[in-house]
Write an enzyme that holds these catalytic residues in place. Structure first.
Site, PDB file in Angstrom:
ATOM      1  N   GLN A 139       0.425  -7.163  -0.542  1.00 23.06           N
ATOM      2  CA  GLN A 139       0.956  -6.511  -1.726  1.00 23.06           C
ATOM      3  C   GLN A 139       1.427  -7.578  -2.712  1.00 23.06           C
ATOM      4  OE1 GLN A 139       4.015  -4.026   0.012  1.00 23.06           O
ATOM      5  NE2 GLN A 139       5.649  -5.426  -0.547  1.00 23.06           N
ATOM      6  N   LYS A 155       1.508 -12.809  -4.145  1.00 24.45           N
ATOM      7  CA  LYS A 155       0.800 -11.969  -3.176  1.00 24.45           C
ATOM      8  C   LYS A 155       1.293 -12.335  -1.782  1.00 24.45           C
ATOM      9  CE  LYS A 155      -3.905 -10.450  -2.052  1.00 24.45           C
ATOM     10  NZ  LYS A 155      -5.333 -10.557  -2.447  1.00 24.45           N
ATOM     11  N   ASP A 290     -16.216  -8.283  -5.979  1.00 27.39           N
ATOM     12  CA  ASP A 290     -15.447  -7.040  -5.899  1.00 27.39           C
ATOM     13  C   ASP A 290     -14.934  -6.666  -7.284  1.00 27.39           C
ATOM     14  OD1 ASP A 290     -14.484  -4.879  -4.491  1.00 27.39           O
ATOM     15  OD2 ASP A 290     -12.639  -5.857  -3.851  1.00 27.39           O
TER      16      ASP A 290
END
Length: 511
Positions: A139, A155, A290
């Site tokens: 997260q 992060k 991605d």
């Protein structure tokens, strides 16, 4: 240990898949044999009450994987890159698996940061926020760097995530083994290889130092790309379980209304997203694999900001040339050349008929190119191409699948910004530029220069190599070499010298 102790986990998994309706959808997508379907559903139907209910608002497979936890969510994300295994429709559903987990407590994140970086939080960061995003593995928190005064994004890996993944991956391997034993027909889907691929990707994402390295390399490659940026990594405040990057403000690429309200040109943005992806893949051979809406922002100046570098794609120079020629052939509707490229690259077995393959490609391309620009879809083309290449015996190539899958995702982002975008017209200049510089005469000169450079390295060693050869021949009491062998030695020496000279000349011409 991949043994029977995984059975309970698999029972819970099967029960959840049946309870959410995911069992039927997954088996349809993977074309499981009828006997295997009946057997599996007969076993799990009476115990479906043991499974998690999940969120009824989500599609069945997404609902099941989300309910089962982080490893299953990540597995779904990885499977979304393998339409050859799960089918195009299911792969598209699985792509929505992002940021679906509740965050872990802020205090746990602080504990991880202080342990990993070896200093109290206050000595490193101020204004440390609650989580601003939570995904399956980590997260993100916003804070201010006390040393520079700049905002940063931090992060942090989830506590215990490594152990949780190891446990579930063991269960996945056990399931793959059982499937292959019980259903020999399923072996063509290579369940064990799929899990092995998944394990490799996850292991890379569980070490944030590797993601930091990916972000740094990607930033260096794209530093001069106008209208595109990558946040810089603060290596002094990053470790295996913590990653610190510069904070970037922007509008999420999915919020088209906000992008329009901010005065940005969505048509230009749609073109830029696609062209940047192609430029990175073809020019650099290193691309963001991605590039969905959640990993892209639009900055105040209209530039595109890329985020989350856990999944990156790499292509060697030869594969880039092959892929560019395939795209270029489709753009020009030269299906014969597209077929020849597949055979030249060894993608299709040499015993197949190139003319028949070209006709099959013609049948794929023409209906799509005959559509209105707003309906021309690279996704549809790639889906049909998968079917054709499978029919002609083309083996699965992971690097191309990742590239093609990302291209489909990028197309979706571009279309959300400009529904009328003509994908092929936007791609044409990027592909043409690459073809001109990497497939034509300039490419031949460049290849000669590289070959000459490699051969030139052996120049100082040629006398020693020749002497060693003569000594060995003398020790073996062999007769004098035949003229052909002397010719070979002369050609080797002369060829090395000439190649070195050519390499030097070409290198000068190209600078």
């Amino acid at each position: 240990m991949r043994g029977p102790h995984n059975i309970w986990r698999l029972i819970r998994t099967g029960a959840t898949m049946e309870r959410t309706g995911a069992m039927r959808v997954a088996m349809d997508a993977m074309e499981a044999p009828r006997l295997f379907r009946v057997l599996a559903r007969t076993v799990v139907w009476p115990i479906q009450w043991l499974g998690f209910k999940g969120d009824p608002a989500q599609p069945p497979v997404t609902r099941a994987l989300t309910a089962l936890g982080p490893a299953y969510i990540k597995f779904g994300q990885i499977l979304s890159t393998r339409p050859d295994v799960v089918g195009t429709e299911l792969a598209q559903q699985l792509r929505v698996l992002q940021d679906k987990l509740p965050p872990f407590p802020r205090a746990r994140a602080i504990q991880t940061i202080t342990t990993e970086l070896g200093q109290p939080l206050d000595a490193l960061f101020a204004d440390f926020s609650e989580p601003v995003a939570a995904a399956s593995i980590a997260q993100v928190h916003k804070a201010r760097d006390v040393e520079t005064g700049k905002d940063v994004a931090i992060k942090v890996l989830r506590p215990g995530i490594e152990r949780a993944f190891r446990r579930d991956i063991d269960a996945f391997y056990f399931a793959a083994w059982m499937i292959e034993k019980l259903s020999p027909a399923s072996r063509r889907l290579r369940p064990h290889d799929v899990i092995e691929h998944f394990e490799g990707v996850v292991n890379g994402e569980l070490d944030l130092r590797l993601e930091s390295a990916s972000a740094s390399e990607f930033r260096a490659n794209t530093l001069n790309d106008e209208g595109f940026s990558v946040p810089s990594v603060d290596w002094s405040k990053s470790s295996r379980r913590v990653m610190t990057l510069e904070w970037v403000e922007g509008i999420a690429a999915s919020d088209v209304d906000a992008i329009v309200a901010a005065g940005h040109d969505t048509v230009a943005l749609g073109e830029k997203v696609l062209q940047m992806f192609l430029r990175h893949a073809l020019r650099d051979g290193y691309f963001h694999a991605d590039m969905h809406h959640g990993n892209l922002k639009v900055a105040a100046d209209g530039s595109i900001v890329a985020l989350d570098f856990g999944i990156m794609g790499a292509l060697d120079e030869y594969t880039r040339r092959v892929y560019a020629e395939i795209l270029f052939g489709f753009i020009r509707k030269d299906y014969r050349r597209v077929a020849e490229v597949h055979f030249e690259a060894g993608y299709v077995p040499a015993d197949r008929d190139v003319d028949e393959f070209a006709r099959a490609l013609h049948a794929v391309g023409e209906p799509i190119f005959g559509m209105d620009a707003s309906r021309i879809s690279m996704a549809r083309l790639l889906s049909y191409l998968f079917e054709v290449t499978e029919r002609f015996g083309m083996e699965t190539r992971t690097e191309l699948i990742l590239l093609q899958r990302t291209m489909v995702v990028v197309e979706g982002v571009s279309r959300s910004l400009d529904p009328h975008i003509n994908i092929w017209e936007v791609a044409r200049p990027i592909v043409e530029d690459y073809i001109k510089s990497h497939v034509g005469p300039r490419a031949v000169l460049r290849d000669l220069a590289k070959t000459g450079t490699v051969l030139a390295r052996f120049g100082p060693r040629l006398p020693q190599l020749a002497e060693a050869l003569l000594v060995r021949m003398g020790e073996e009491n062999t007769p004098p070499p035949e003229p052909s062998r002397w010719k070979q030695a002369a050609v080797l020496g002369f060829g090395g010298a000439v190649a070195a000279g050519i390499g030097a000349v070409v290198a000068i011409m190209m600078t």
